[in-house]
Design a protein around this motif. Structure first.
Motif, PDB file in Angstrom:
ATOM      1  N   VAL A 112       0.841  -2.503  -3.274  1.00  0.00           N
ATOM      2  CA  VAL A 112      -0.038  -2.789  -2.225  1.00  0.00           C
ATOM      3  C   VAL A 112       0.589  -1.354  -1.348  1.00  0.00           C
ATOM      4  N   THR A 113      -0.293  -0.152  -0.790  1.00  0.00           N
ATOM      5  CA  THR A 113       0.272   0.939  -0.032  1.00  0.00           C
ATOM      6  C   THR A 113      -0.227   0.834   1.259  1.00  0.00           C
ATOM      7  N   ILE A 114       0.340   1.167   2.231  1.00  0.00           N
ATOM      8  CA  ILE A 114      -0.222   1.152   3.650  1.00  0.00           C
ATOM      9  C   ILE A 114      -0.146   2.648   3.896  1.00  0.00           C
ATOM     10  N   PHE A 115      -1.472   3.271   4.099  1.00  0.00           N
ATOM     11  CA  PHE A 115      -1.204   4.560   5.229  1.00  0.00           C
ATOM     12  C   PHE A 115      -1.321   4.497   6.757  1.00  0.00           C
ATOM     13  N   TYR A 116      -0.874   4.882   7.308  1.00  0.00           N
ATOM     14  CA  TYR A 116      -0.492   5.100   8.744  1.00  0.00           C
ATOM     15  C   TYR A 116       0.259   5.991   9.622  1.00  0.00           C
TER      16      TYR A 116
END
Length: 572
Positions: A112-116
């Motif tokens: 589960v990858t978060i881009f921010y």
């Protein structure tokens, strides 16, 4: 009366043979019905399992949404993203702990990858990232989920990428996006319950990409011959040749599922016909053997009966042959009168009638041949025109005459679409393509005389329209509206639809005119100068085809440009 009774007996025996054949036919019919019943049973069973697969996919995608909700609502989520005092390693550790606390299904979610803010946090870094275009799309998408294709990890396993834009619930701001990597092994396990050992199943989208497959080697591949998996009505099944083997293809597209998640997925199950109907095929062999035996016995009996029936007829034939040689008809030697006397009585009339029919048929065949030649000639002429224009285009290209090449190619495309095998109707997108080629020709004739803009609604492109209803209107706009301007003019072409009708608009900023009430009259010279004759022709064609509630409407005023609206009915 003795002979008459004898004929009845022989006809009775013939009927007995027919009953035997009918019995054989009934066996075949029963076998066929049984086969169809089994096919329908298998279809219903597979279809039910496919629906269960959709339920399983729904549970998987719902689990994505649930994990998303638990993550963004977690008290540590904002701190992990926004606390600038934390190092990357500290954030990563907090992120890993948060995923464990919210109950992440590690069997389903590989990463589960978060881009921010141009940064990212990952649960597992052994799998690649999706394309930047997909990540950018997520921040603009308002879909429940978005599919990002298939990605292979360092372990050679494949993962389905699902993305969601990340929203700050208190403020509603878009903070970035979250990418979920779903383990394909979980999807394959669900899919394997459909076809079992009888064949294989797979899921593919509208881009013909395989989302999941019971054979993992095909996951992520593109189906180049996707047409063999298209059917007019879904769900449905057909028997087809797949990779040289006879197979039953069952296709299911769950409208509710695809509507809920804004997807266009179809489940296809390919079942081996020979494996499925192994026992039926063996039973068919017994049917065939029984049929051959019954046919042989019936043939032997029928041959004997037929010989007895045809014996008196053969005597008649001998007499008729003598008549053909010497022109004299000898009397038949019969002990009594029976049904065969009608053969002698009507034979002469039949010969005359047959002769007339032969002559009539000969004339009709000759006429048909002439029509076929004419039809062939009509087909050859357009092809000759296309080939000639192509040859001119090639000569212009060789001689580096680009304007001539462009003009000839546009003209060839214009004729190819306008003729269109003689069809009356074409797609809206083909009508627009015809206009585009016509505009290319006009721009070569009148360079920098006008600009053109197209506003074509995508949902109207595949609708059908009467051919060549736009070109005369556009030609009028150029000839009567734009060509006499001292400055560069502009033309806009629109196409859109509602529930019942399709609308075309041709708008120019040319000289304009005051439309008379009798604009569509042929004998009005003033109207012809404004293109009234062409408008009348198009308007009449539309009304003849679609009814009086359709046709052309003209809005114009002097020095104020012209707007022509074309209204036609949608095909149901």
């Amino acid at each position: 009366m003795k002979v008459r009774n004898s004929l009845k007996k022989r006809i009775t025996l013939t009927l007995i043979i027919m009953l035997i054949m009918n019995a054989l036919l009934m066996i075949i019919v029963v076998r066929t019905i049984s086969k169809i019943s089994i096919e329908n049973y298998i279809y219903n069973d597979i279809y039910s399992r496919q629906n269960e697969m959709y339920d399983g996919l729904s549970q998987v995608l719902d689990e994505v949404n649930l994990l998303y909700s638990r993550m963004v609502l977690n008290e540590n989520f904002a701190k992990v993203l926004e606390d600038e005092d934390l190092s990357y390693e500290e954030k990563k550790a907090m992120y890993q702990a948060m995923l464990d606390n919210v109950g992440t299904n590690r069997e389903l979610f590989f990463d589960v990858t978060i881009f921010y803010n141009d940064n990212l946090l990952r649960m597992n870094e052994t799998v690649g990232l999706p394309s930047l275009s997909f990540i950018e799309w997520l921040t603009k998408s308002d879909h429940l989920i978005d599919q990002g294709g298939i990605i292979k990890g360092l372990d050679e396993k494949k993962y389905l990428v699902i993305g969601k834009r990340m929203i700050n619930f208190p403020t509603g701001d878009i903070k970035g996006s979250i990418i979920f990597y779903l383990n394909e092994e979980v999807l394959v396990d669900i899919l394997g319950n459909i076809s079992g050992d009888m064949g294989y199943s797979f899921v593919y989208n509208d881009e013909a990409q395989i989302i999941t497959h019971t054979d993992t080697n095909f996951i992520g591949a593109t189906i180049f011959d996707a047409d063999i998996y298209r059917m007019d009505k879904l769900p449905n099944y057909e028997i087809r040749e797949i990779n040289g083997q006879k197979s039953i293809v069952i296709i299911n597209k769950d409208a509710d599922f695809n509507s809920q998640y804004n997807l266009n997925w179809k489940i296809v199950s390919v079942i081996s016909y020979n494996t499925l109907f192994k026992d039926i095929i063996q039973l068919n062999k017994y049917y065939i053997l029984l049929g051959l035996i019954m046919t042989f016995l019936a043939t032997m009996v029928a041959f004997k009966i037929a010989r007895e029936i045809t014996y008196p007829i053969q005597n008649i034939i001998k007499g008729l042959r003598k008549f053909a040689v010497n022109g004299k008809k000898e009397p038949f030697k019969r002990s009594t009168s029976d049904e065969l006397w009608e053969l002698e009585k009507t034979y002469d009339d039949m010969v005359v009638r047959i002769t007339e029919l032969i002559e009539t048929n000969k004339k009709e065949m000759e006429k048909q041949r002439e029509l076929e030649l004419l039809s062939l000639q009509m087909q050859i002429n357009p092809h000759f025109l296309y080939n000639t224009l192509d040859a001119i285009a090639w000569m212009a290209k060789i001689k580096k005459q680009k304007d001539i090449e462009k003009l000839v190619l546009a003209l060839a495309k214009f004729f190819r679409i306008s003729l269109h095998k003689g069809d009356k109707f074409i797609k809206v997108k083909s009508e627009i393509e015809l206009i585009e080629n016509f505009i290319q020709i006009e721009l070569i004739r009148f360079p920098e005389k006008f600009t053109i803009n197209y506003d074509i609604s995508p949902d109207v492109e595949n609708e059908e329209t009467l051919k060549l209803i736009l070109q005369p209107i556009v030609e009028n706009a150029i000839k009567h509206g734009i060509s006499q301007l001292e400055h560069t003019g502009h033309i806009e072409i629109k196409a859109y639809k509602d529930d019942l009708y399709i609308y075309f608009e041709v708008i120019d900023d040319g000289l304009g005119f005051e439309p008379p009430t009798d604009l569509f009259k042929e004998n009005d010279t003033a109207n012809k100068t404004q293109g009234g004759y062409g408008l009348k022709n198009v308007d009449e064609r539309i009304k003849l085809e679609y009814g009086n509630d359709c046709g052309i409407t003209v809005h114009s005023k002097p020095n104020g440009g012209t707007k022509v609206i074309i209204k036609i009915k949608r095909k149901k």
